[in-house]
Scaffold this active site. Structure first.
Site, PDB file in Angstrom:
ATOM      1  N   GLY A 112       0.785  -1.221   0.000  1.00 50.81           N
ATOM      2  CA  GLY A 112       0.000   0.000   0.000  1.00 50.81           C
ATOM      3  C   GLY A 112       0.818   1.273   0.000  1.00 50.81           C
ATOM      4  O   GLY A 112       0.453   2.258  -0.654  1.00 50.81           O
TER       5      GLY A 112
ATOM      6  N   ASP B 183      10.361  -7.311  -1.711  1.00 51.27           N
ATOM      7  CA  ASP B 183       9.091  -7.803  -1.173  1.00 51.27           C
ATOM      8  C   ASP B 183       9.043  -9.309  -1.394  1.00 51.27           C
ATOM      9  O   ASP B 183       9.343  -9.772  -2.495  1.00 51.27           O
ATOM     10  CB  ASP B 183       7.900  -7.117  -1.853  1.00 51.27           C
TER      11      ASP B 183
ATOM     12  N   LYS C 254       5.106  -9.815  -6.194  1.00 55.97           N
ATOM     13  CA  LYS C 254       4.876  -8.375  -6.193  1.00 55.97           C
ATOM     14  C   LYS C 254       6.038  -7.621  -6.838  1.00 55.97           C
ATOM     15  O   LYS C 254       5.833  -6.585  -7.495  1.00 55.97           O
ATOM     16  CB  LYS C 254       4.661  -7.866  -4.766  1.00 55.97           C
TER      17      LYS C 254
ATOM     18  N   ASP D 267       5.457  -3.638   6.652  1.00 51.33           N
ATOM     19  CA  ASP D 267       4.211  -3.708   7.421  1.00 51.33           C
ATOM     20  C   ASP D 267       4.369  -4.394   8.771  1.00 51.33           C
ATOM     21  O   ASP D 267       3.395  -4.855   9.350  1.00 51.33           O
ATOM     22  CB  ASP D 267       3.125  -4.424   6.600  1.00 51.33           C
ATOM     23  N   ASN D 268       5.606  -4.449   9.284  1.00 52.17           N
ATOM     24  CA  ASN D 268       5.786  -5.066  10.596  1.00 52.17           C
ATOM     25  C   ASN D 268       6.982  -4.455  11.312  1.00 52.17           C
ATOM     26  O   ASN D 268       7.923  -3.970  10.685  1.00 52.17           O
ATOM     27  CB  ASN D 268       5.948  -6.584  10.474  1.00 52.17           C
TER      28      ASN D 268
ATOM     29  N   CYS E 189      16.329   8.279  15.567  1.00 57.72           N
ATOM     30  CA  CYS E 189      16.110   7.119  14.700  1.00 57.72           C
ATOM     31  C   CYS E 189      14.726   6.537  14.994  1.00 57.72           C
ATOM     32  O   CYS E 189      14.023   6.980  15.900  1.00 57.72           O
ATOM     33  CB  CYS E 189      17.205   6.073  14.901  1.00 57.72           C
TER      34      CYS E 189
ATOM     35  N   CYS F 102      14.219   5.425  18.505  1.00 56.72           N
ATOM     36  CA  CYS F 102      13.964   6.506  19.468  1.00 56.72           C
ATOM     37  C   CYS F 102      12.465   6.741  19.621  1.00 56.72           C
ATOM     38  O   CYS F 102      11.978   7.024  20.718  1.00 56.72           O
ATOM     39  CB  CYS F 102      14.617   7.804  18.992  1.00 56.72           C
TER      40      CYS F 102
ATOM     41  N   CYS G  36      -3.571  -5.658   9.053  1.00 54.04           N
ATOM     42  CA  CYS G  36      -4.541  -4.963   8.222  1.00 54.04           C
ATOM     43  C   CYS G  36      -5.680  -5.888   7.809  1.00 54.04           C
ATOM     44  O   CYS G  36      -6.775  -5.431   7.480  1.00 54.04           O
ATOM     45  CB  CYS G  36      -3.867  -4.358   6.993  1.00 54.04           C
TER      46      CYS G  36
ATOM     47  N   CYS H 201      20.616   3.915  18.169  1.00 48.75           N
ATOM     48  CA  CYS H 201      21.431   4.941  17.527  1.00 48.75           C
ATOM     49  C   CYS H 201      22.536   5.467  18.422  1.00 48.75           C
ATOM     50  O   CYS H 201      23.443   6.159  17.951  1.00 48.75           O
ATOM     51  CB  CYS H 201      20.561   6.087  17.032  1.00 48.75           C
TER      52      CYS H 201
END
Length: 255
Positions: free
Chosen positions: A38, A59, A83, A127-128, A170, A173, A186, A246
């Protein structure tokens, strides 16, 4: 630049902040995009159209029917295909002059460190949290600018972590590792389709600004969008003195 390129990118060239010199810099730049979903879809489309010379897309998944509601780089004919292959085909239709490299696998920190050595900026469209933290750590080590985005339900957020600079915050943080699997799914939560486009396009815009050194990027700022009210909020970010990512001197070494 040849005549075709001058025509293709003429609306960029008309902008004094970009001009011919800036557009030439874009054609010589390379960007790594993690995720062709997305967020990665609109980001990749606009970066390709804008003339980024080399785009690397990672991906591990194949195109599924449920993706098509928001992952606009893919179409119905691509269902079942990787993809990465679908994205490469679409981007080459948009701009056949650019170089597109793909990697269909789950990225690890070791893989990321290798990929980052040859790119100028990284777009995190994953997405994770596990992947996001791995990307963040690799960007810290390689001192690469990280353009991060996320969407779930009607909520979106985007920021830049310009890790070329030691005083930049970063991702860790902002979101320290909790040790818990609290990734939003999702498939259960849902995603408002246009919101992915808004955040992904913002990531593309920030990437171009980072590459050209123009304007004021989102480094040190987190933008949060409520898609139901279309209200943006800005949160100022500072480097966390206690950040384990960081502030680790070992992480700042050259790979």
């Amino acid at each position: 630049m040849n005549d075709n390129q001058l025509l293709r990118y003429s609306r960029h060239i008309l902008l004094p902040q970009i001009d011919v010199r800036g557009q030439e810099k874009l054609t010589q730049s390379s960007v790594l995009i993690i995720g062709a979903g997305g967020l990665g879809s609109p980001a990749a489309l606009y970066l390709a159209a804008s003339g980024i010379g080399k785009i690397v897309i990672c991906d591990k998944d194949n195109v599924d029917l449920t993706n098509l509601q928001r992952q606009i780089i893919h179409n119905t004919d691509a269902i079942g295909l990787p993809k990465t292959a679908s994205a490469r085909k679409t981007l080459h239709h948009i701009n056949p002059e650019i170089e597109i490299t793909t990697l269909q696998k789950q990225v690890t920190e070791e893989v990321l460190l290798h990929l980052l050595s040859s790119v100028d900026a990284v777009v995190d469209a994953s997405d994770n949290f596990v992947t996001r933290h791995a990307i963040n750590q690799a960007c810290i080590i390689q001192k690469k600018p990280l353009i991060s985005g996320a969407v779930v339900r009607f909520d979106g957020q985007v920021s830049v972590f310009d890790l070329r600079y030691a005083n930049s915050p970063c991702y860790h943080c902002l979101f320290p590792v909790s040790g818990e699997d609290d990734d939003p799914n999702c498939a259960v939560m849902g995603v408002f389709a246009p919101l992915a486009g808004i955040i992904g396009c913002t990531q593309a815009a920030e990437t171009i600004k980072v590459l050209l050194g123009i304007g004021e990027t989102l480094n040190g700022r987190l933008l949060i969008l409520d898609g139901l009210t279309m209200k943006w909020r800005t949160i100022n970010l500072k480097k966390d003195p206690a950040c384990e990512a960081c502030n680790c001197s070992a992480a700042r070494k050259t790979y």
